[in-house]
Scaffold this motif. Structure first.
Motif, PDB file in Angstrom:
ATOM      1  N   LEU A  95      58.957  49.262  44.113  1.00 47.01           N
ATOM      2  CA  LEU A  95      60.371  48.925  43.973  1.00 47.01           C
ATOM      3  C   LEU A  95      60.852  48.014  45.104  1.00 47.01           C
ATOM      4  O   LEU A  95      61.676  47.120  44.875  1.00 47.01           O
ATOM      5  N   THR A  96      60.324  48.212  46.309  1.00 47.43           N
ATOM      6  CA  THR A  96      60.674  47.338  47.427  1.00 47.43           C
ATOM      7  C   THR A  96      60.203  45.913  47.144  1.00 47.43           C
ATOM      8  O   THR A  96      60.928  44.946  47.407  1.00 47.43           O
ATOM      9  N   SER A  97      59.015  45.786  46.582  1.00 48.91           N
ATOM     10  CA  SER A  97      58.489  44.473  46.220  1.00 48.91           C
ATOM     11  C   SER A  97      59.333  43.824  45.130  1.00 48.91           C
ATOM     12  O   SER A  97      59.669  42.636  45.204  1.00 48.91           O
ATOM     13  N   ILE A  98      59.683  44.590  44.111  1.00 51.24           N
ATOM     14  CA  ILE A  98      60.532  44.068  43.037  1.00 51.24           C
ATOM     15  C   ILE A  98      61.877  43.634  43.588  1.00 51.24           C
ATOM     16  O   ILE A  98      62.392  42.558  43.255  1.00 51.24           O
ATOM     17  N   LYS A  99      62.445  44.446  44.466  1.00 51.47           N
ATOM     18  CA  LYS A  99      63.747  44.119  45.072  1.00 51.47           C
ATOM     19  C   LYS A  99      63.657  42.817  45.839  1.00 51.47           C
ATOM     20  O   LYS A  99      64.521  41.937  45.715  1.00 51.47           O
ATOM     21  N   SER A 100      62.615  42.673  46.623  1.00 57.76           N
ATOM     22  CA  SER A 100      62.422  41.455  47.397  1.00 57.76           C
ATOM     23  C   SER A 100      62.284  40.233  46.488  1.00 57.76           C
ATOM     24  O   SER A 100      62.878  39.184  46.735  1.00 57.76           O
ATOM     25  N   ASN A 101      61.503  40.371  45.427  1.00 58.05           N
ATOM     26  CA  ASN A 101      61.335  39.271  44.474  1.00 58.05           C
ATOM     27  C   ASN A 101      62.650  38.893  43.802  1.00 58.05           C
ATOM     28  O   ASN A 101      62.956  37.709  43.620  1.00 58.05           O
ATOM     29  N   GLU A 146      65.684  39.409  45.044  1.00 57.14           N
ATOM     30  CA  GLU A 146      66.526  38.777  46.062  1.00 57.14           C
ATOM     31  C   GLU A 146      66.122  37.319  46.259  1.00 57.14           C
ATOM     32  O   GLU A 146      66.992  36.440  46.373  1.00 57.14           O
ATOM     33  N   ASP A 147      64.818  37.049  46.268  1.00 53.87           N
ATOM     34  CA  ASP A 147      64.331  35.668  46.399  1.00 53.87           C
ATOM     35  C   ASP A 147      64.796  34.815  45.226  1.00 53.87           C
ATOM     36  O   ASP A 147      65.222  33.674  45.404  1.00 53.87           O
ATOM     37  N   ARG A 148      64.694  35.366  44.009  1.00 55.74           N
ATOM     38  CA  ARG A 148      65.098  34.607  42.813  1.00 55.74           C
ATOM     39  C   ARG A 148      66.599  34.337  42.832  1.00 55.74           C
ATOM     40  O   ARG A 148      67.042  33.239  42.500  1.00 55.74           O
ATOM     41  N   TYR A 178      67.268  31.639  45.399  1.00 52.13           N
ATOM     42  CA  TYR A 178      66.814  30.349  44.880  1.00 52.13           C
ATOM     43  C   TYR A 178      67.819  29.805  43.858  1.00 52.13           C
ATOM     44  O   TYR A 178      68.201  28.632  43.905  1.00 52.13           O
ATOM     45  N   MET A 179      68.258  30.652  42.929  1.00 51.97           N
ATOM     46  CA  MET A 179      69.193  30.203  41.905  1.00 51.97           C
ATOM     47  C   MET A 179      70.521  29.774  42.510  1.00 51.97           C
ATOM     48  O   MET A 179      71.111  28.782  42.084  1.00 51.97           O
ATOM     49  N   ARG A 180      70.992  30.503  43.512  1.00 50.82           N
ATOM     50  CA  ARG A 180      72.250  30.129  44.174  1.00 50.82           C
ATOM     51  C   ARG A 180      72.103  28.795  44.898  1.00 50.82           C
ATOM     52  O   ARG A 180      72.997  27.950  44.845  1.00 50.82           O
ATOM     53  N   GLU A 181      70.979  28.621  45.591  1.00 58.35           N
ATOM     54  CA  GLU A 181      70.741  27.358  46.298  1.00 58.35           C
ATOM     55  C   GLU A 181      70.673  26.194  45.327  1.00 58.35           C
ATOM     56  O   GLU A 181      71.232  25.127  45.582  1.00 58.35           O
ATOM     57  N   GLU A 182      69.983  26.394  44.207  1.00 61.14           N
ATOM     58  CA  GLU A 182      69.891  25.350  43.177  1.00 61.14           C
ATOM     59  C   GLU A 182      71.267  25.036  42.607  1.00 61.14           C
ATOM     60  O   GLU A 182      71.626  23.876  42.428  1.00 61.14           O
ATOM     61  N   SER A 183      72.022  26.074  42.323  1.00 61.82           N
ATOM     62  CA  SER A 183      73.359  25.900  41.769  1.00 61.82           C
ATOM     63  C   SER A 183      74.257  25.149  42.760  1.00 61.82           C
ATOM     64  O   SER A 183      75.002  24.248  42.379  1.00 61.82           O
TER      65      SER A 183
END
Length: 126
Positions: free
Chosen positions: A98-104, A106-108, A111-116
């Motif tokens: 779950l920590t790994s999923i959370k990190s992934n 958060e990264d996505r 990334y989407m906010r930066e792209e936007s």
């Protein structure tokens, strides 16, 4: 007491009580008419089953030590320690996943906010 009374006193559904019986966790007697008859001690037994279920243990795991726990203190039931250790390892693995999923995620999101924001900035610059 009949199954409805046990359900009421323990706060557990009749369906769950029947399931516990199928799993060998409860052994009611039977009246001549086939009705289940539970000992008053069954209320405590059902609450104990519910406690172990709340720890995430399966009914199969619980059945391996329930009799010991109902007769002795938990600390005297050597069957429990390996089950607790196994469950703790499972929980640790789930936390890591779950920590790994959370990190992934958060990264996505980042990334989407930066792209936007980059697209918005380009549109604002026009």
């Amino acid at each position: 007491m009949k199954i409805g009374e046990l359900s009421e006193k323990s706060g557990v559904s009749v369906r769950s009580l029947r399931y516990y019986e199928q799993q060998g966790l409860l052994q009611p007697g039977r009246l001549m008419n086939g009705y289940r008859m539970y000992h008053p001690f069954a209320v405590e037994q059902v609450k104990t089953i519910q406690f172990y279920i709340s720890l995430g243990l399966s009914t199969e795991q619980i059945s391996s030590f329930l009799h010991c726990v109902m007769v002795n203190k938990e600390s005297f039931c050597t069957e429990i320690m390996p089950i607790y250790q196994q469950k703790l390892a499972e929980v640790d693995a789930q936390i890591a996943m779950l920590t790994s999923i959370k990190s992934n995620l958060e990264d996505r999101i980042r990334y989407m906010r930066e792209e936007s924001e980059a697209v918005q900035k380009k549109e604002d610059d026009k």
